[in-house]
Write an enzyme that holds these catalytic residues in place. Structure first.
Site, PDB file in Angstrom:
ATOM      1  N   GLY A 239       5.668   7.301  -8.040  1.00 47.84           N
ATOM      2  CA  GLY A 239       4.690   7.585  -6.530  1.00 47.84           C
ATOM      3  C   GLY A 239       5.498   8.074  -5.451  1.00 47.84           C
ATOM      4  O   GLY A 239       5.588   8.933  -4.910  1.00 47.84           O
ATOM      5  N   LEU A 592      15.143 -10.243  -8.589  1.00 53.15           N
ATOM      6  CA  LEU A 592      13.973 -10.703  -9.289  1.00 53.15           C
ATOM      7  C   LEU A 592      13.992 -10.729 -11.738  1.00 53.15           C
ATOM      8  O   LEU A 592      13.974 -11.860 -12.025  1.00 53.15           O
ATOM      9  CB  LEU A 592      12.991 -11.308  -8.935  1.00 53.15           C
ATOM     10  N   GLU A 667      13.642   0.851  -3.037  1.00 51.08           N
ATOM     11  CA  GLU A 667      14.219   2.573  -2.050  1.00 51.08           C
ATOM     12  C   GLU A 667      15.638   2.248  -1.725  1.00 51.08           C
ATOM     13  O   GLU A 667      16.368   3.018  -1.189  1.00 51.08           O
ATOM     14  CB  GLU A 667      13.591   2.677  -0.195  1.00 51.08           C
TER      15      GLU A 667
HETATM   16 MO1  MOS Z   1       7.896   4.400   0.081  1.00 49.91          MO
HETATM   17  S1  MOS Z   1       8.002   5.997  -0.049  1.00 49.91           S
HETATM   18  O1  MOS Z   1       7.750   3.272   1.035  1.00 49.91           O
HETATM   19  O2  MOS Z   1       6.445   4.802  -1.430  1.00 49.91           O
END
Ligand code: MOS
Length: 700
Positions: A239, A592, A667
């Site tokens: 995504g 985790l 991220e």
């Molecule tokens: Mo991320 S760019 O916050 O799906």
């Protein structure tokens, strides 16, 4: 205890055997196919659109355009600003064209082939105007937004008097750093299946990173009660932010399904991923930095310009790291926007921080050379002991330890400081480093846990699985809280029938949904303990919980940090760059699952290589259209382009970020990575490239 262990993905077997049902894999009876027609111009209007040839293709059920006057309950160009993932949509309502690739029609047919054929036969005549897709040509529209999306940070910040301090610094630099347009290209394109059960009830299978936001947006635009819209997203094939907002095709698919009164499947073709479903905007960051002779920063300024679209506002918050990453008494940042004739830019992995750490961390490298100081030492010299932007203490910060461990693992002390000093034959060897940073966010979430008399545990929370390992870590969290082995727990997600959870964005799923799952499992265990085995013929025992906003976030600044080191080999004659190896060490709370965690960090680092060397969505500036809208010409690294990636983390205990101690790691891996590579290229070649991607021609 399973949390932390490198257990295999609980959905791994399903995935490698092809049995995981992604959105477009759903087997729906009576299904028909939709194919979008998109605009061939970037600005202007549709003068005429002729669908007669398309309608004659055998099997065609409908060809819908703005002339079909499909009704909506609300203007799709109006967005709810409290919902940062809401985008202004183009839903066949009028003849205006705002960007190349804008959806302008949909062909629906009983076979996919017929739908393709019909879509190709839609004939459009345009009245085209000259588009603007560069910062230069869009400059007349420049403005400073009120605030930035997501956390709603102010678009400007200031402490001290940076201009005065800059002028009197021992060394200073002022340079412009640019990063190009980039386009998310998950392997799985955006897809939707829309299925109506009567005129007011809709089920959507949708490639959504945020099924509850999707439900709200769809319900609002179609005039439905949210509880009559069910959104399902069981597996997502990547995504990266592009599937966070609800985009036009989802609504167009639902509108078409209502029109033909059959379930419709719509899968974007690869070129349709370039434009209508977001991108990372080009950024132009002007950094001014001043330092005293000992390396202490006296002034730091970041003046950033990015694009938004003509119909919507999105701010790529690239200035954020400049505000808080280093200690400096004088600091100023501003985010400016220009309006261009492009599809609205959107969230892409580490929006803001990814380009922001590129500019800042290359500027720090440049400053280190001017000071004749080791780049790592310069960072330690300016280590921020608290968040000077928010004026708050950190909830936890292990960056010093990340630097230390990273330097040791990489062998940084062996680095010769002079550029071009580590040559091996025809290869110029360079070592560079940079800092990683990303906020640790947690939102309210809910989950429920159930035990059946035979001992099976079922845990459910809305949420989404982007491929990062959500099914797996949630199963681990629940199993540990219940005190049972992982094999006893089934975790289900991806359905708005389950308890409500936030968007899988901003790296917040582990901390947010993970906390809800933990609390629900604990509540179930307490219930079971209190019952003492006395089931009274109940079919199951259940506990459901909703978590609150994290109150500690009001007084503590919460971030993950990391240190990245890169070695590049540059061909001295041809300028070809190979990233031979990278080391990344992160302090990101409780990890985790050591296996999926390592993959998350590594994926981010690999994207950093891509960011530094390859990715570039290229516009034809006369036509305003993207010329490399395919995976042959939109370059990303393959396995052969990536050397060895050494990933590790500092064991960090932070009770403030979440009861499970997780900060979120989706991220941070990309942040700082492009700068580490760019800094290594400078060290190898002595050429400072401030304009990404660093292609061989820029080194010759
Ligand atoms: Mo991320 S760019 O916050 O799906």
């Amino acid at each position: 205890m399973s949390v932390g262990e490198p257990i295999d993905r609980v959905d791994g077997r399903l995935k490698v055997t092809g049995r995981a049902t992604y959105t477009a894999d759903q087997n729906i009876p009576n299904l028909v196919y939709g194919v979008l027609v998109t605009s061939a111009i970037a600005k202007g209007r549709i003068a005429s659109i002729d669908t007669s040839a398309a309608e004659h293709v055998p099997g065609t059920l409908a060809v819908l355009t703005h002339k079909s006057r499909l009704k909506l309950a609300k203007d799709p160009t109006e967005v709810d600003e409290s919902s940062p993932a809401d985008r202004a949509l183009q839903l066949l309502q009028d003849d205006r064209i705002f960007y190349g690739g804008q959806p302008i029609a949909i062909a629906v047919a009983t076979t996919l082939e017929a739908a393709f054929d019909a879509a190709d036969r839609v004939s459009v005549r345009y009245e085209a105007q000259k588009p603007s897709v560069t910062i230069e040509t869009s400059l007349p529209t420049e403005y400073v937004p009120q605030k930035m999306g997501g956390a709603g940070d102010p678009a400007e910040s200031r402490r001290g008097d940076p201009d005065q301090a800059f002028g009197t610094s021992y060394v200073h630099l002022k340079e412009v750093y640019t990063t190009p347009f980039q386009t998310h290209n998950p392997l799985e394109p955006h897809s939707t299946i829309a299925m109506w059960e009567g005129p007011r009830k809709l089920t959507l299978y949708d490639t959504s990173q945020g099924i509850f936001g999707d439900r709200k947006r769809v319900a609002t635009l179609l005039g439905l009660q949210p509880e009559n819209v069910r959104v399902v997203s069981l597996y997502i094939g990547g995504g990266f932010g592009s599937k966070g907002p609800t985009w036009s095709h989802t609504l167009i698919c639902a509108m078409a399904a209502r029109h033909v009164n059959r379930p419709v499947k719509l899968v974007l073709r690869r070129p349709q991923m370039f434009g209508p479903v977001g991108c990372r905007t080009e950024t132009r960051q002007t950094i001014s930095a001043g330092a005293a002779q000992d390396g202490r920063l006296t002034a730091l300024v970041n003046d950033t310009m990015t694009h938004t679209s003509v119909m919507d506002q999105f701010v790529e918050s690239a200035t954020l790291p400049t505000r808080m990453l280093y200690s400096t008494p004088n600091n100023r940042t501003v985010q400016k926007l220009v309006r261009s004739d492009i599809g609205t830019p959107s969230y892409m992995r580490a929006p803001g921080e990814a380009p922001g750490t590129f500019a800042l961390e290359v500027a720090m490298d440049e400053l280190a050379y001017r000071l004749k100081m080791d780049p790592l030492e310069l960072r330690l010299k300016n280590y921020a002991e608290r968040d000077e932007d928010k004026n708050e203490p950190w909830s936890s910060k292990s960056l010093r330890e990340c630097y230390r461990q990273g330097a040791e693992r990489f062998g940084w002390s062996q680095r010769k400081p002079e550029p071009r000093s580590m040559r091996q034959g025809n290869k110029l060897v360079g070592w560079g480093m940079a800092t990683s940073v990303y906020p640790a966010r947690r939102s309210p979430a809910a989950a429920r846990a159930r035990m059946y008399p035979d001992g099976r545990m079922l845990v459910e929370a809305g949420s989404q699985e982007l491929g990062g390992g959500t099914y797996t870590i949630m199963t681990q969290i629940a199993a540990d809280a219940l005190g049972v082995p992982v094999s006893r727990v089934t975790f289900r997600l991806g359905d708005t029938r389950y308890p409500q959870t936030p968007v899988s964005g901003g790296s917040q799923t582990a901390a947010s949904t993970g906390t809800a799952v933990y609390e629900a499992a604990k509540a179930l265990k307490a219930k079971l303990d209190a019952m003492g085995g006395n089931w009274n013929n109940q079919p199951y025992v259940e506990a459901e919980v909703s978590t609150e906003r994290n109150k500690e976030a009001k007084s503590l600044s919460m971030y993950s940090f990391g240190a990245q080191f890169a070695e590049v080999h540059v061909d001295a004659d041809l300028g070809q760059i190979r990233v031979n190896r990278m080391t990344g060490v992160f302090g990101a709370g409780k990890i985790l699952n050591a296996k999926t965690g390592r993959s998350q960090f590594m994926g981010g680092m690999v994207w950093g290589i891509s960011f530094a060397l390859y990715e570039h969505t290229t516009y034809d500036t006369r036509l305003g259209r993207i010329v490399n809208n395919n995976l042959a010409e939109y370059h990303v690294p393959t396995n052969a382009d990536v050397g060895s990636i050494d990933v590790s983390w500092v064991e960090e205990k932070d009770d403030h970020v979440s009861p499970i101690g997780a900060k979120g790691i989706g991220e941070i891996g990309i942040t700082g990575a492009a700068a580490a590579v760019a800094n290594a290229v400078y060290h190898a070649t002595g050429k400072r490239v401030r304009d990404l991607p660093i292609t061989p021609d820029k080194l010759l």
